[in-house]
Scaffold this motif. Structure first.
Motif, PDB file in Angstrom:
ATOM      1  N   THR A 135       0.847  -1.181   0.000  1.00 56.42           N
ATOM      2  CA  THR A 135       0.000   0.000   0.000  1.00 56.42           C
ATOM      3  C   THR A 135       0.889   1.241   0.000  1.00 56.42           C
ATOM      4  O   THR A 135       1.920   1.267   0.680  1.00 56.42           O
ATOM      5  CB  THR A 135      -0.909   0.025   1.233  1.00 56.42           C
ATOM      6  OG1 THR A 135      -1.708  -1.158   1.242  1.00 56.42           O
ATOM      7  CG2 THR A 135      -1.827   1.237   1.226  1.00 56.42           C
ATOM      8  N   SER A 136       0.508   2.250  -0.769  1.00 52.63           N
ATOM      9  CA  SER A 136       1.254   3.508  -0.824  1.00 52.63           C
ATOM     10  C   SER A 136       0.353   4.661  -0.395  1.00 52.63           C
ATOM     11  O   SER A 136      -0.870   4.596  -0.581  1.00 52.63           O
ATOM     12  CB  SER A 136       1.775   3.773  -2.241  1.00 52.63           C
ATOM     13  OG  SER A 136       2.634   2.750  -2.681  1.00 52.63           O
ATOM     14  N   TRP A 181      14.447  -2.290   1.001  1.00 52.81           N
ATOM     15  CA  TRP A 181      13.041  -2.645   0.804  1.00 52.81           C
ATOM     16  C   TRP A 181      12.933  -4.002   0.117  1.00 52.81           C
ATOM     17  O   TRP A 181      13.717  -4.321  -0.787  1.00 52.81           O
ATOM     18  CB  TRP A 181      12.335  -1.634  -0.078  1.00 52.81           C
ATOM     19  CG  TRP A 181      12.367  -0.229   0.390  1.00 52.81           C
ATOM     20  CD1 TRP A 181      12.906   0.277   1.534  1.00 52.81           C
ATOM     21  CD2 TRP A 181      11.825   0.897  -0.325  1.00 52.81           C
ATOM     22  NE1 TRP A 181      12.735   1.635   1.589  1.00 52.81           N
ATOM     23  CE2 TRP A 181      12.079   2.039   0.476  1.00 52.81           C
ATOM     24  CE3 TRP A 181      11.155   1.029  -1.528  1.00 52.81           C
ATOM     25  CZ2 TRP A 181      11.683   3.310   0.068  1.00 52.81           C
ATOM     26  CZ3 TRP A 181      10.759   2.302  -1.916  1.00 52.81           C
ATOM     27  CH2 TRP A 181      11.021   3.422  -1.131  1.00 52.81           C
ATOM     28  N   PRO A 182      11.937  -4.809   0.477  1.00 53.35           N
ATOM     29  CA  PRO A 182      11.687  -6.041  -0.275  1.00 53.35           C
ATOM     30  C   PRO A 182      11.115  -5.710  -1.655  1.00 53.35           C
ATOM     31  O   PRO A 182      10.431  -4.703  -1.834  1.00 53.35           O
ATOM     32  CB  PRO A 182      10.647  -6.776   0.587  1.00 53.35           C
ATOM     33  CG  PRO A 182       9.992  -5.699   1.391  1.00 53.35           C
ATOM     34  CD  PRO A 182      11.042  -4.649   1.635  1.00 53.35           C
ATOM     35  N   THR A 274       8.381   0.502   3.690  1.00 60.42           N
ATOM     36  CA  THR A 274       9.418   1.318   4.323  1.00 60.42           C
ATOM     37  C   THR A 274       9.249   1.472   5.818  1.00 60.42           C
ATOM     38  O   THR A 274      10.228   1.726   6.524  1.00 60.42           O
ATOM     39  CB  THR A 274       9.422   2.725   3.699  1.00 60.42           C
ATOM     40  OG1 THR A 274       8.248   3.434   4.120  1.00 60.42           O
ATOM     41  CG2 THR A 274       9.438   2.654   2.177  1.00 60.42           C
ATOM     42  N   GLY A 275       8.022   1.404   6.315  1.00 66.67           N
ATOM     43  CA  GLY A 275       7.772   1.650   7.729  1.00 66.67           C
ATOM     44  C   GLY A 275       7.961   3.101   8.135  1.00 66.67           C
ATOM     45  O   GLY A 275       8.071   3.411   9.329  1.00 66.67           O
ATOM     46  N   ALA A 276       7.975   4.017   7.140  1.00 64.26           N
ATOM     47  CA  ALA A 276       8.279   5.426   7.425  1.00 64.26           C
ATOM     48  C   ALA A 276       7.052   6.284   7.658  1.00 64.26           C
ATOM     49  O   ALA A 276       7.193   7.478   7.959  1.00 64.26           O
ATOM     50  CB  ALA A 276       9.096   6.012   6.266  1.00 64.26           C
ATOM     51  N   LEU A 277       5.856   5.731   7.551  1.00 68.38           N
ATOM     52  CA  LEU A 277       4.650   6.550   7.690  1.00 68.38           C
ATOM     53  C   LEU A 277       4.624   7.334   9.003  1.00 68.38           C
ATOM     54  O   LEU A 277       4.321   8.539   8.998  1.00 68.38           O
ATOM     55  CB  LEU A 277       3.406   5.676   7.548  1.00 68.38           C
ATOM     56  CG  LEU A 277       2.057   6.391   7.591  1.00 68.38           C
ATOM     57  CD1 LEU A 277       1.938   7.398   6.455  1.00 68.38           C
ATOM     58  CD2 LEU A 277       0.915   5.373   7.520  1.00 68.38           C
ATOM     59  N   PRO A 278       4.936   6.717  10.151  1.00 70.40           N
ATOM     60  CA  PRO A 278       4.902   7.490  11.404  1.00 70.40           C
ATOM     61  C   PRO A 278       5.881   8.663  11.419  1.00 70.40           C
ATOM     62  O   PRO A 278       5.607   9.698  12.048  1.00 70.40           O
ATOM     63  CB  PRO A 278       5.266   6.445  12.469  1.00 70.40           C
ATOM     64  CG  PRO A 278       4.891   5.136  11.862  1.00 70.40           C
ATOM     65  CD  PRO A 278       5.192   5.289  10.411  1.00 70.40           C
ATOM     66  N   LEU A 279       7.029   8.525  10.754  1.00 71.50           N
ATOM     67  CA  LEU A 279       7.998   9.621  10.683  1.00 71.50           C
ATOM     68  C   LEU A 279       7.368  10.854  10.067  1.00 71.50           C
ATOM     69  O   LEU A 279       7.497  11.972  10.580  1.00 71.50           O
ATOM     70  CB  LEU A 279       9.217   9.186   9.867  1.00 71.50           C
ATOM     71  CG  LEU A 279      10.127  10.313   9.356  1.00 71.50           C
ATOM     72  CD1 LEU A 279      10.852  10.983  10.512  1.00 71.50           C
ATOM     73  CD2 LEU A 279      11.129   9.777   8.337  1.00 71.50           C
TER      74      LEU A 279
END
Length: 298
Positions: A135-136, A181-182, A274-279
């Motif tokens: 998801t993006s 990233w995978p 990426t797991g960067a959404l919270p950043l």
């Protein structure tokens, strides 16, 4: 399957770049409610050395008018669309078959495309048996929103790219970070440069480095400003330098630079790999759009 009567198909040519832009801009407006693509995006993509326009693109024409198109990059990533006025005629299904065949011919095993959540393209992929990938999200700093300063660690600073000296450094920082990233394909320097430092209109201020106390670049951000919007296209921090606030500092700096160059809002995109959404949410960004990647084995 055949195309509807009266339509023809051929590989795209460099002279089709403007028509390609107009086609995708019209589709973006219909599917996402706004236009994000620029003519320079098409030019940058098509000048990548690893992309073969003759072998990896197709245009569908109604007389001289481009009404649908597709391209496949490195056998894996597809970009395809049908003009809204020509949807429902089977052209999208024809393009999907072409994309799968192109990927297969070029040695691929998997191909997919990222499309707006709930769009007609998503419904087509579901019908064709594609499976969900990542998801993006597009995130935005709304017009007029406060941008909170993000301090750098002691001894660190931010600076512009130095032409002729820093391009390879920026590429390496981006590649090392993004290749974590995978399902991400590495990008050679010339391919990266085609979309950044060799992109039409590029200026050195668009790439900013975070530099450690020894003067070594350890983080980088690439910004594009167009029609009142600043878009953070790339943001990367070296693995051993994370957790110090460098990404937040680069991000806020990019927003400020965008405003200095006429932007009234700032955007970026990220995805679930990426797991960067919270950043990004931490610095006040809000999710404005959601996209889904759909893929199939070929």
């Amino acid at each position: 399957m055949d195309l509807p009567d009266g339509l023809t198909a051929r590989p795209l040519r460099m002279s089709d770049a403007r028509a390609m832009y107009e086609l995708f801009a019209t589709s973006e407006q219909a599917d996402a409610g706004e236009v994000a693509i620029e003519p320079e995006d098409i030019e940058g993509d098509w000048q990548r050395p690893s992309f073969d326009l003759e072998q990896e693109s197709v245009g569908v024409f109604d007389g001289p008018t481009l009404v649908a198109a597709a391209e496949v990059y490195k056998t894996r990533r597809a970009e395809a669309t049908v003009h809204p006025d020509h949807r429902g005629r089977g052209i999208g299904t024809w393009l999907a078959a072409w994309v799968e065949d192109c990927s297969r011919r070029r040695g691929g095993t998997l191909v997919g495309q990222t499309v707006p959540l709930g769009s007609s393209a998503e419904r087509l992929f579901t019908t064709l048996g594609y499976r969900e990938g990542w998801t993006s999200w597009v995130l935005v700093v709304p017009e007029g929103a406060a941008i909170e300063p993000q301090p750098l660690p002691h001894g660190y600073l931010l600076r512009d790219l130095v032409p002729g000296a820093d391009e390879q450094v920026a590429h390496l920082l981006v590649e090392d970070a993004f290749n974590e990233w995978p399902d991400r394909q590495p990008s050679a320097f010339d391919d990266w440069a085609a979309r950044t430092v060799r992109r039409p209109g590029f200026e050195p201020w668009q790439i900013r480095f975070a530099v450690d106390p020894d003067g070594t670049p350890v983080g980088v951000a690439f910004m594009i400003v167009t029609e009142g919007c600043g878009y953070v296209d790339q943001l990367a921090v070296r693995a051993d330098q994370r957790g110090k606030g460098l990404a937040r500092a680069l991000l806020v700096d990019a927003f400020e630079r965008a405003r200095e160059h006429g932007a009234t809002r700032s955007e970026l995109s990220t995805d679930s790999r990426t797991g960067a959404l919270p950043l990004y949410q931490h610095v006040g960004m809000e999710v404005s759009k959601t996209y889904q990647h759909w893929m199939t084995d070929v």
